[in-house]
Design a protein around this motif. Structure first.
Motif, PDB file in Angstrom:
ATOM      1  N   GLY A  65       9.968   2.532 -19.306  1.00  0.00           N
ATOM      2  CA  GLY A  65      10.766   2.429 -17.812  1.00  0.00           C
ATOM      3  C   GLY A  65      10.220   3.452 -17.032  1.00  0.00           C
ATOM      4  N   ASN A  66      11.139   3.830 -15.720  1.00  0.00           N
ATOM      5  CA  ASN A  66      11.006   4.672 -15.088  1.00  0.00           C
ATOM      6  C   ASN A  66      12.023   5.818 -14.617  1.00  0.00           C
ATOM      7  N   LEU A  67      12.786   5.749 -15.733  1.00  0.00           N
ATOM      8  CA  LEU A  67      14.145   6.724 -15.609  1.00  0.00           C
ATOM      9  C   LEU A  67      14.152   7.695 -16.908  1.00  0.00           C
ATOM     10  N   HIS A  68      14.568   8.659 -16.791  1.00  0.00           N
ATOM     11  CA  HIS A  68      14.746   9.907 -17.627  1.00  0.00           C
ATOM     12  C   HIS A  68      16.228   9.933 -18.247  1.00  0.00           C
ATOM     13  N   LEU A  69      16.462  10.388 -19.522  1.00  0.00           N
ATOM     14  CA  LEU A  69      17.715  10.596 -19.955  1.00  0.00           C
ATOM     15  C   LEU A  69      18.584  11.511 -19.197  1.00  0.00           C
ATOM     16  N   SER A  70      17.626  12.478 -18.195  1.00  0.00           N
ATOM     17  CA  SER A  70      18.526  13.535 -17.419  1.00  0.00           C
ATOM     18  C   SER A  70      18.820  12.957 -16.329  1.00  0.00           C
ATOM     19  N   ASP A  71      18.618  11.568 -15.892  1.00  0.00           N
ATOM     20  CA  ASP A  71      19.237  10.863 -14.795  1.00  0.00           C
ATOM     21  C   ASP A  71      20.174  10.310 -15.217  1.00  0.00           C
ATOM     22  N   ILE A  72      20.657  10.131 -16.352  1.00  0.00           N
ATOM     23  CA  ILE A  72      21.927   9.324 -16.909  1.00  0.00           C
ATOM     24  C   ILE A  72      22.846  10.257 -17.351  1.00  0.00           C
ATOM     25  N   PHE A  73      22.353  11.358 -18.007  1.00  0.00           N
ATOM     26  CA  PHE A  73      23.274  12.306 -18.923  1.00  0.00           C
ATOM     27  C   PHE A  73      23.190  13.817 -18.021  1.00  0.00           C
TER      28      PHE A  73
END
Length: 277
Positions: A65-73
């Protein structure tokens, strides 16, 4: 309303996990002692027979995908705990700056239920039973805005959101052997019987949401194509109000599997390939 917001948060967490590195079958292609190389090329055989343990013998997953964990957490200011982007201590401007207009999710999963490999018929043979499940989705920025802001913002325009999911089971028979008349040449073939479980394709063309303390009003335009045995759509009738309301309109109000789950179709594939050592 709380249930829907929880669902949005869960979907956001799943989207955030797409940056995690995953070990997929294809990474074992170049390992001579990897037992399951025959799944990528039916020519490959093993030096000795094997029996995999049911369900835990081999599991492969690919996530992208094109998101990172740091975008959510996020880390709390003191670094003592991890928080979701929906936490009130994280500003909407900071959280939403991480998301683009199209946030893509993709995952492919395969689990071997049972596999057996043995030498016979002049070569190496395998019999395997496996199950696969795949998901592709694209979530617009407004989807995450809804999860973050809720009724703080009273209107949302969600569009161009889609998802596709499918699942099936496979019974595969593989055979490979060396060609003695041509040293260095080995051939192999795979016969697969496919059993479909289901396929669903959802596209949300547009959804105008107006949020209130006691109710959410939505005007939607969506296409849903589903091929799942036992799936039934529930229908209801909506009667518009006002002088220009028009006639009552029928709409899909839900779905259920009251008739139970079942086999959704069959398929057969044959693959053969020669390889020089």
């Amino acid at each position: 309303m709380k249930s829907l917001k929880k669902l949005l948060i869960i979907a956001s967490v799943v989207a955030g996990c797409i940056s995690a590195d995953a070990q997929h079958t294809y990474s074992g292609y170049f390992l001579d002692n990897y037992t399951y190389r025959y799944e990528m090329n039916p020519v490959f055989g093993n030096s000795r027979g094997f029996v995999s343990m049911p369900a835990i013998g081999n599991f492969n997953t690919a996530i992208r995908g094109n998101l990172h964990l740091s975008d959510i957490f996020y880390k709390s200011p003191d670094g003592a705990k991890t928080m979701l982007f929906t936490n009130p201590s994280i500003s909407a401007a900071e959280a939403m700056g991480k998301f683009g207009n199209r946030n893509k999710i993709g995952t492919n999963n395969k689990i071997n239920i049972l596999s057996v490999g043995f030498k016979a018929f002049g070569g190496f043979n395998t019999i395997s039973i496996s199950a696969s499940a795949n998901l592709e989705a694209s979530l617009p920025k407004a989807f995450f805005s809804l999860a973050k802001e809720g009724i703080t913002n009273t209107t949302y325009d969600i569009k161009d959101m889609f998802a596709n999911a499918n699942a099936y089971a496979t019974v595969a028979l593989n055979h490979s052997h060396d060609i003695k008349q041509m040293p260095g040449l080995r051939i192999g073939a795979s016969l697969k019987f496919l059993v479909g479980v289901g396929n669903i394709d959802i596209r949300l063309n547009e959804a105008d949401l107006t949020l209130g303390e006691n109710e959410w009003i939505a005007r939607t335009n969506a296409d849903i194509y589903a091929s799942v045995t036992g799936l039934r759509f529930d229908k209801d009738t909506y009667t518009p109000e006002g002088p220009n309301a028009g006639r009552p309109r029928e709409y899909v109000s839900g779905a259920n599997l009251d008739d139970g789950f079942g086999i959704n179709g069959f398929g057969v594939s044959i693959r053969n390939k020669p390889t020089f050592k």
